[in-house]
Every structure is written in structure tokens, then in C-alpha cells.
Scaffold this active site. Structure first.
Site, PDB file in Angstrom:
ATOM      1  N   ASP A 209       0.806  -1.480  -0.228  1.00  0.00           N
ATOM      2  CA  ASP A 209      -0.019   0.019   0.055  1.00  0.00           C
ATOM      3  C   ASP A 209       0.953   1.404  -0.129  1.00  0.00           C
ATOM      4  O   ASP A 209       2.037   1.209   0.282  1.00  0.00           O
ATOM      5  CB  ASP A 209      -0.893  -0.006   1.333  1.00  0.00           C
ATOM      6  CG  ASP A 209      -0.026  -0.154   2.662  1.00  0.00           C
ATOM      7  OD1 ASP A 209       0.033  -1.180   3.023  1.00  0.00           O
ATOM      8  OD2 ASP A 209       0.425   0.963   3.234  1.00  0.00           O
ATOM      9  N   ASP A 211       0.541   3.568   2.315  1.00  0.00           N
ATOM     10  CA  ASP A 211       0.362   4.289   3.329  1.00  0.00           C
ATOM     11  C   ASP A 211      -0.823   5.442   3.367  1.00  0.00           C
ATOM     12  O   ASP A 211      -1.677   5.099   2.717  1.00  0.00           O
ATOM     13  CB  ASP A 211       1.802   4.775   4.157  1.00  0.00           C
ATOM     14  CG  ASP A 211       1.606   4.971   5.439  1.00  0.00           C
ATOM     15  OD1 ASP A 211       1.242   3.797   6.171  1.00  0.00           O
ATOM     16  OD2 ASP A 211       1.833   5.909   6.337  1.00  0.00           O
TER      17      ASP A 211
END
Ligand SMILES: CSC[C@H]1O[C@H](OP(=O)(O)O)[C@H](O)[C@@H]1O
Ligand code: ADE
Length: 290
Positions: A209, A211
Site C-alpha cells: 500500500d 500508507d
């Protein structure tokens, strides 16, 4: 000395494929109970040991992972090199979900974990200037490339305590001010303990991901992470399967990881605590019994 490659599997990586004579074995440690049994076997004639960091079924949080027991148990069964594979968030547009990063630096922001095998009665200070082993890291880079994985060489991993993900202010601080590339919750104190145990350590961070700093990705959700984790775990298993051939014959580490304690002990021999010395039998036996 015979090589044994240890693999610590992070979130989503709870086993590895293709081991001959594979068996899960319980390993006792004076530092507590490891996260799980250790899967041992051979791959291309090389001894392997796999430990799921959070335990099968993901029982341990990043804070409760028994890091000292895990590293001690791996040392005790003869592991010479550790390859850590971990899920991480990315602070760089070009480090996209699904990509791997060969981590070579860390910033340790964890605060609720035991970080050393040493302490009162036997004090030691090892160097962490270069926290990963370039030789094992290079083998992982090659293995991943051969497997067709997009992998980036070098990166700074911010180790946070968790288990909550970062605030937006923290995410921006780590990315913009501290120059970090990826973020996770587990590689510290693992890397420090591997160094104290004189085991080469390489860390492969697998991006799941962006973040929360990224304008198109407002917040991290475990459900999104899990979707990427499954593919990453499959790639990690492919990478690991190529390591025995790439690492070649065992030789002493040219970067000195296997001699990290050589000049690290500072407590006078007559002041050393016998109980602590006994617990250090596997980790520091080489220098304590010299
Ligand atoms: C499941 S997302 C957060 C979780 O995943 C990472 O674990 P690991 O480093 O063991 O792969 C991260 O550090 C958190 O523990
Ligand atoms: N964004 C993130 N922060 C901390 N640990 C993670 N593990 C996977 N993604 C993460």
C-alpha cells in the site's frame, strides 16, 4: 561450517514450498517460546529453516512477536543467514504495491519491545551502521529478478510500533523529512538481534500500500493490504526457492556479520552474571567460550 538459510515470513507468508524432508519442529529457547514451530528441510541440498513471524494463523501482533526467542531459536538450530520477508507501506510513488524493495537501512521508532540479548551482567555494543548483509541482499535481488519480480535495490525502512497505522502527519514526516522509503512494524528489533547473534540478515520489503500520504490513497485498510499480500507471498516463495543455488558454497561472511561480537563485549569477565551467560550460550557462545 554448514550453511542453513533461515527465512522469517511476515504477514501473509506462513510457509514455504518445495522443501525435502520437511517437518515442523518445536525449538526451545531460554528467551521464551518462538512465534511458532520451525519448518526445516532441504532445498537443492541446502538446509533451510522457516519461521512464520506472527505464527501460523497470525497470532502475534508486531509488539508481541517474541523477537529474542525467534532469533535465538534460529541460531540454536544452526541458521547462518536470515532472509526476512515483510509486508510494508510505500513512501514513494515508484515503489508500487506488488513491488519488492531490498532494504538496506532502518529507522527504529519501536518502543515497547526487548531489543537486546545483552544487559546487566553482560553488556555488549554491536555496530548497526550497516544493518543488512550485502551478500545475502544481493542474492535476494538476483533471485527476485530471475523470478520476474519488480525489485528495487536499497531503501530505508521505518519501523513503527503499531499496531495502528500512521497518522497523516507521521506519514509525511517519515517521507518528506526523514527520507524513508517504506514503513512496517517488525524489522526492528529483529535486525538488531540478528546482528547480536552474528547471523547475516537481509530484508525484503514487499509493498502492499501507499500508507496514507498519497493523494489517491487516503487511508490504509487491512482488506486492501490482504488483496496484495496474497500475490506478494506467492512471489516471495518463488524468490526463496532460488536462494540456495544463488548463495553457493558457505564461506565466512566477507562483511563480518558472523563476527559482530568480536569486540563488542565490555563487561569484565569476573563481573559477568552466570545466569545471563548461560542464556547467551547459543547467541554468544563463540565469544564467551573463546
Ligand atoms: C497486515 S498489515 C500490518 C502488518 O504487516 C506487516 O507485518 P510483517 O512485517 O510481519 O510482514 C507489518 O509490519 C504489520 O505487522
Ligand atoms: N502502511 C503500513 N504501515 C505499517 N506497516 C505496514 N505493513 C503493510 N503496510 C503498512
Amino acid at each position: 561450517m554448514e550453511r542453513m538459510i533461515g527465512v522469517i515470513g511476515g504477514s501473509g507468508v506462513y510457509d514455504i514450498d518445495g522443501l525435502e524432508e520437511a517437518r515442523w519442529q518445536a525449538v526451545e529457547s531460554p528467551w521464551g517460546t518462538p512465534s511458532d514451530e520451525i519448518l526445516t528441510g532441504t532445498l537443492d541440498g541446502v538446509k533451510m529453516a522457516f519461521l512464520p513471524r506472527h505464527g501460523r494463523g497470525h497470532v502475534h501482533s508486531p509488539t508481541t512477536v517474541p523477537y529474542r526467542a525467534n532469533i535465538d531459536a534460529l541460531k540454536r538450530i544452526g541458521v547462518t543467514e536470515i532472509v526476512s520477508v515483510s509486508a510494508c507501506g510505500s513512501f514513494r510513488e515508484e515503489l508500487a504495491p506488488g513491488d519488492f524493495v531490498v532494504v538496506d537501512q532502518f529507522i527504529d521508532r519501536t518502543f515497547a519491545r526487548e531489543k537486546s540479548f545483552f544487559g546487566k551482567g553482560c553488556v555488549a555494543h554491536v555496530s548497526m551502521a550497516h544493518p543488512t548483509c550485502p551478500r545475502v541482499s544481493a542474492a535476494c535481488l538476483q533471485a527476485a529478478r530471475d523470478e520476474g519480480i519488480t525489485i528495487h535495490q536499497g531503501g530505508t525502512y521505518l519501523a513503527m510500533e503499531g499496531p495502528q497505522f500512521s497518522t497523516l502527519a507521521e506519514s509525511k514526516l517519515y517521507r518528506e523529512n526523514w527520507g524513508c522509503d517504506v514503513i512496517g512494524m517488525t524489522n526492528m528489533p529483529e535486525a538488531k538481534l540478528a546482528r547480536e547473534a552474528e547471523i547475516c540478515y537481509a530484508s525484503i520489503a514487499m509493498v502492499t500500500d501507499y500508507d496514507c500520504w498519497h493523494p489517491d490513497h487516503d487511508a490504509v485498510e487491512v482488506s486492501d493490504i490482504v488483496k496484495t499480500l496474497v500475490g506478494n507471498a506467492e512471489k516471495a516463495r518463488g524468490m526463496v526457492s532460488r536462494l540456495p543455488k544463488l548463495l553457493g558454497d558457505y564461506k565466512p561472511c566477507e562483511h563480518g556479520c558472523d563476527r559482530a561480537l568480536e569486540y563488542a563485549l565490555i563487561t569484565a569477565p569476573e563481573k559477568r552474571d552466570p545466569a545471563l551467560m548461560a542464556k547467551l550460550d547459543a547467541v554468544a557462545g563463540r565469544v564467551l567460550n573463546a
